[in-house]
Design a protein around this motif. Structure first.
Motif, PDB file in Angstrom:
ATOM      1  N   SER A  76       0.830  -1.207   0.000  1.00  0.00           N
ATOM      2  CA  SER A  76       0.000   0.000   0.000  1.00  0.00           C
ATOM      3  C   SER A  76       0.865   1.260   0.000  1.00  0.00           C
ATOM      4  O   SER A  76       0.532   2.252  -0.652  1.00  0.00           O
ATOM      5  CB  SER A  76      -0.942   0.000   1.209  1.00  0.00           C
ATOM      6  OG  SER A  76      -0.209   0.056   2.413  1.00  0.00           O
ATOM      7  N   TRP A  77       1.989   1.237   0.717  1.00  0.00           N
ATOM      8  CA  TRP A  77       2.904   2.376   0.696  1.00  0.00           C
ATOM      9  C   TRP A  77       3.449   2.580  -0.710  1.00  0.00           C
ATOM     10  O   TRP A  77       3.499   3.704  -1.219  1.00  0.00           O
ATOM     11  CB  TRP A  77       4.071   2.149   1.654  1.00  0.00           C
ATOM     12  CG  TRP A  77       3.898   2.777   2.997  1.00  0.00           C
ATOM     13  CD1 TRP A  77       3.553   2.154   4.145  1.00  0.00           C
ATOM     14  CD2 TRP A  77       4.058   4.155   3.321  1.00  0.00           C
ATOM     15  NE1 TRP A  77       3.495   3.054   5.171  1.00  0.00           N
ATOM     16  CE2 TRP A  77       3.805   4.292   4.696  1.00  0.00           C
ATOM     17  CE3 TRP A  77       4.390   5.286   2.584  1.00  0.00           C
ATOM     18  CZ2 TRP A  77       3.877   5.513   5.354  1.00  0.00           C
ATOM     19  CZ3 TRP A  77       4.468   6.501   3.237  1.00  0.00           C
ATOM     20  CH2 TRP A  77       4.205   6.609   4.598  1.00  0.00           C
ATOM     21  N   ASP A  78       3.894   1.499  -1.336  1.00  0.00           N
ATOM     22  CA  ASP A  78       4.456   1.624  -2.687  1.00  0.00           C
ATOM     23  C   ASP A  78       3.421   2.161  -3.675  1.00  0.00           C
ATOM     24  O   ASP A  78       3.743   2.976  -4.533  1.00  0.00           O
ATOM     25  CB  ASP A  78       5.009   0.281  -3.164  1.00  0.00           C
ATOM     26  CG  ASP A  78       6.407   0.012  -2.638  1.00  0.00           C
ATOM     27  OD1 ASP A  78       7.170   0.978  -2.461  1.00  0.00           O
ATOM     28  OD2 ASP A  78       6.741  -1.159  -2.411  1.00  0.00           O
ATOM     29  N   ARG A  79       2.179   1.703  -3.568  1.00  0.00           N
ATOM     30  CA  ARG A  79       1.135   2.211  -4.473  1.00  0.00           C
ATOM     31  C   ARG A  79       0.896   3.700  -4.252  1.00  0.00           C
ATOM     32  O   ARG A  79       0.790   4.466  -5.212  1.00  0.00           O
ATOM     33  CB  ARG A  79      -0.169   1.436  -4.260  1.00  0.00           C
ATOM     34  CG  ARG A  79      -0.218   0.120  -4.994  1.00  0.00           C
ATOM     35  CD  ARG A  79      -1.604  -0.485  -4.975  1.00  0.00           C
ATOM     36  NE  ARG A  79      -2.087  -0.772  -3.626  1.00  0.00           N
ATOM     37  CZ  ARG A  79      -1.774  -1.850  -2.927  1.00  0.00           C
ATOM     38  NH1 ARG A  79      -0.968  -2.760  -3.430  1.00  0.00           N
ATOM     39  NH2 ARG A  79      -2.259  -2.020  -1.721  1.00  0.00           N
ATOM     40  N   ARG A  80       0.816   4.105  -3.004  1.00  0.00           N
ATOM     41  CA  ARG A  80       0.582   5.527  -2.706  1.00  0.00           C
ATOM     42  C   ARG A  80       1.732   6.392  -3.202  1.00  0.00           C
ATOM     43  O   ARG A  80       1.519   7.488  -3.731  1.00  0.00           O
ATOM     44  CB  ARG A  80       0.374   5.723  -1.209  1.00  0.00           C
ATOM     45  CG  ARG A  80      -0.952   5.166  -0.727  1.00  0.00           C
ATOM     46  CD  ARG A  80      -1.146   5.247   0.771  1.00  0.00           C
ATOM     47  NE  ARG A  80      -0.861   6.566   1.296  1.00  0.00           N
ATOM     48  CZ  ARG A  80      -0.386   6.779   2.515  1.00  0.00           C
ATOM     49  NH1 ARG A  80      -0.129   5.769   3.311  1.00  0.00           N
ATOM     50  NH2 ARG A  80      -0.150   8.002   2.935  1.00  0.00           N
ATOM     51  N   LEU A  81       2.966   5.915  -3.036  1.00  0.00           N
ATOM     52  CA  LEU A  81       4.120   6.682  -3.508  1.00  0.00           C
ATOM     53  C   LEU A  81       4.146   6.767  -5.020  1.00  0.00           C
ATOM     54  O   LEU A  81       4.395   7.837  -5.597  1.00  0.00           O
ATOM     55  CB  LEU A  81       5.412   6.053  -2.990  1.00  0.00           C
ATOM     56  CG  LEU A  81       5.681   6.179  -1.491  1.00  0.00           C
ATOM     57  CD1 LEU A  81       6.885   5.333  -1.096  1.00  0.00           C
ATOM     58  CD2 LEU A  81       5.906   7.625  -1.106  1.00  0.00           C
ATOM     59  N   ARG A  83       1.737   6.630  -7.122  1.00  0.00           N
ATOM     60  CA  ARG A  83       0.631   7.431  -7.659  1.00  0.00           C
ATOM     61  C   ARG A  83       0.692   8.889  -7.226  1.00  0.00           C
ATOM     62  O   ARG A  83      -0.159   9.689  -7.624  1.00  0.00           O
ATOM     63  CB  ARG A  83      -0.698   6.830  -7.211  1.00  0.00           C
ATOM     64  CG  ARG A  83      -0.956   5.478  -7.821  1.00  0.00           C
ATOM     65  CD  ARG A  83      -2.239   4.899  -7.324  1.00  0.00           C
ATOM     66  NE  ARG A  83      -2.418   3.548  -7.843  1.00  0.00           N
ATOM     67  CZ  ARG A  83      -3.229   2.654  -7.331  1.00  0.00           C
ATOM     68  NH1 ARG A  83      -3.964   2.964  -6.265  1.00  0.00           N
ATOM     69  NH2 ARG A  83      -3.326   1.460  -7.856  1.00  0.00           N
ATOM     70  N   LEU A  85       0.208  10.058  -4.204  1.00  0.00           N
ATOM     71  CA  LEU A  85      -0.852  10.358  -3.246  1.00  0.00           C
ATOM     72  C   LEU A  85      -0.321  10.763  -1.875  1.00  0.00           C
ATOM     73  O   LEU A  85      -1.095  10.978  -0.957  1.00  0.00           O
ATOM     74  CB  LEU A  85      -1.764   9.130  -3.094  1.00  0.00           C
ATOM     75  CG  LEU A  85      -2.446   8.660  -4.384  1.00  0.00           C
ATOM     76  CD1 LEU A  85      -3.242   7.399  -4.123  1.00  0.00           C
ATOM     77  CD2 LEU A  85      -3.333   9.756  -4.935  1.00  0.00           C
ATOM     78  N   VAL A  86       0.968  10.873  -1.739  1.00  0.00           N
ATOM     79  CA  VAL A  86       1.559  11.257  -0.454  1.00  0.00           C
ATOM     80  C   VAL A  86       1.981  12.721  -0.512  1.00  0.00           C
ATOM     81  O   VAL A  86       2.284  13.252  -1.577  1.00  0.00           O
ATOM     82  CB  VAL A  86       2.781  10.376  -0.116  1.00  0.00           C
ATOM     83  CG1 VAL A  86       2.375   8.937   0.083  1.00  0.00           C
ATOM     84  CG2 VAL A  86       3.848  10.487  -1.168  1.00  0.00           C
ATOM     85  N   GLN A  87       1.977  13.348   0.641  1.00  0.00           N
ATOM     86  CA  GLN A  87       2.441  14.729   0.730  1.00  0.00           C
ATOM     87  C   GLN A  87       3.680  14.735   1.618  1.00  0.00           C
ATOM     88  O   GLN A  87       3.604  14.340   2.780  1.00  0.00           O
ATOM     89  CB  GLN A  87       1.344  15.617   1.329  1.00  0.00           C
ATOM     90  CG  GLN A  87       1.632  17.088   1.228  1.00  0.00           C
ATOM     91  CD  GLN A  87       1.777  17.559  -0.213  1.00  0.00           C
ATOM     92  OE1 GLN A  87       1.113  17.096  -1.117  1.00  0.00           O
ATOM     93  NE2 GLN A  87       2.684  18.498  -0.410  1.00  0.00           N
ATOM     94  N   HIS A 164       7.222  10.914  -7.557  1.00  0.00           N
ATOM     95  CA  HIS A 164       6.184  11.060  -8.579  1.00  0.00           C
ATOM     96  C   HIS A 164       6.497  12.321  -9.386  1.00  0.00           C
ATOM     97  O   HIS A 164       7.102  13.266  -8.866  1.00  0.00           O
ATOM     98  CB  HIS A 164       4.817  11.188  -7.883  1.00  0.00           C
ATOM     99  CG  HIS A 164       3.663  11.157  -8.821  1.00  0.00           C
ATOM    100  ND1 HIS A 164       3.157  12.295  -9.389  1.00  0.00           N
ATOM    101  CD2 HIS A 164       2.940  10.126  -9.302  1.00  0.00           C
ATOM    102  CE1 HIS A 164       2.141  11.976 -10.189  1.00  0.00           C
ATOM    103  NE2 HIS A 164       1.990  10.661 -10.149  1.00  0.00           N
TER     104      HIS A 164
END
Length: 181
Positions: A76-81, A83, A85-87, A164
């Motif tokens: 889930s961390w890798d997907r968020r990074l 895409r 989706l992290v700030q 990203h």
């Protein structure tokens, strides 16, 4: 060149021989004149032990005591990074710094980020100059991985991932810090 004979060194010129003779004449022994060591008496070889079938003990499997940065994130961390989706909590821009200056800045900002409990640090290293091959990297970007692995903060780094495009793409990295307990 396999199979070729080694090249012998060239002979010394007259000037080089004269210089070498002056060097040899200027050398003094440290502890008086050296005496050749007495000849050693040959000793008989010890008898060979009888052959027995001995199996070596299996080596224990050694588990690494600490994971290296980049091996501890879940999917889930890798997907968020990936895409975007992290700030990032902290941003460090290394543009215009020398290698030593960039390392010092990175080290101090990592210390500050860990102290405030930040989770994601955005490290901007910059993109390679236009016209360079796509595999070329700047000196700072090439050194960052080694810096982080050898850093005093390596135990606090959970992962390092490419940023990203909205955060800099190939010219930036996310440094994910471990949660303090």
């Amino acid at each position: 060149m396999l199979g070729s004979e080694p090249k012998l060194p060239r002979p010394l010129s007259a000037e080089e021989r004269a210089l070498w003779a002056r060097v040899i004449a200027s050398v003094c022994p440290l502890h008086g004149p050296a005496e050749p060591p007495p000849p050693a008496e040959p000793q008989p070889a010890p008898p060979l032990p009888a052959r027995t079938a001995v199996r070596p003990e299996p080596r224990p499997v050694v588990q690494p005591s600490r994971s290296r940065p980049g091996e501890t994130l879940d999917g889930s961390w890798d997907r968020r990074l990936s895409r975007g989706l992290v700030q990032p909590d902290v941003t460090v821009d290394l543009h215009g710094h020398s290698l030593a200056g960039a390392y010092a800045l990175l080290d101090s900002r990592l210390e500050q980020a860990i102290a405030i409990g930040a989770r994601i640090l955005l490290l901007v290293t910059g993109k390679p100059p236009k016209g360079e091959p796509p595999i070329a990297r700047g000196r700072i970007r090439a050194a960052v991985g080694d810096w982080l692995a050898a850093s005093r903060h390596a135990g606090s780094i959970a992962a390092v991932r490419g940023a990203h495009p909205r955060h800099g793409g190939t010219g930036a990295l996310y440094i994910v810090l471990r949660r303090r307990r």
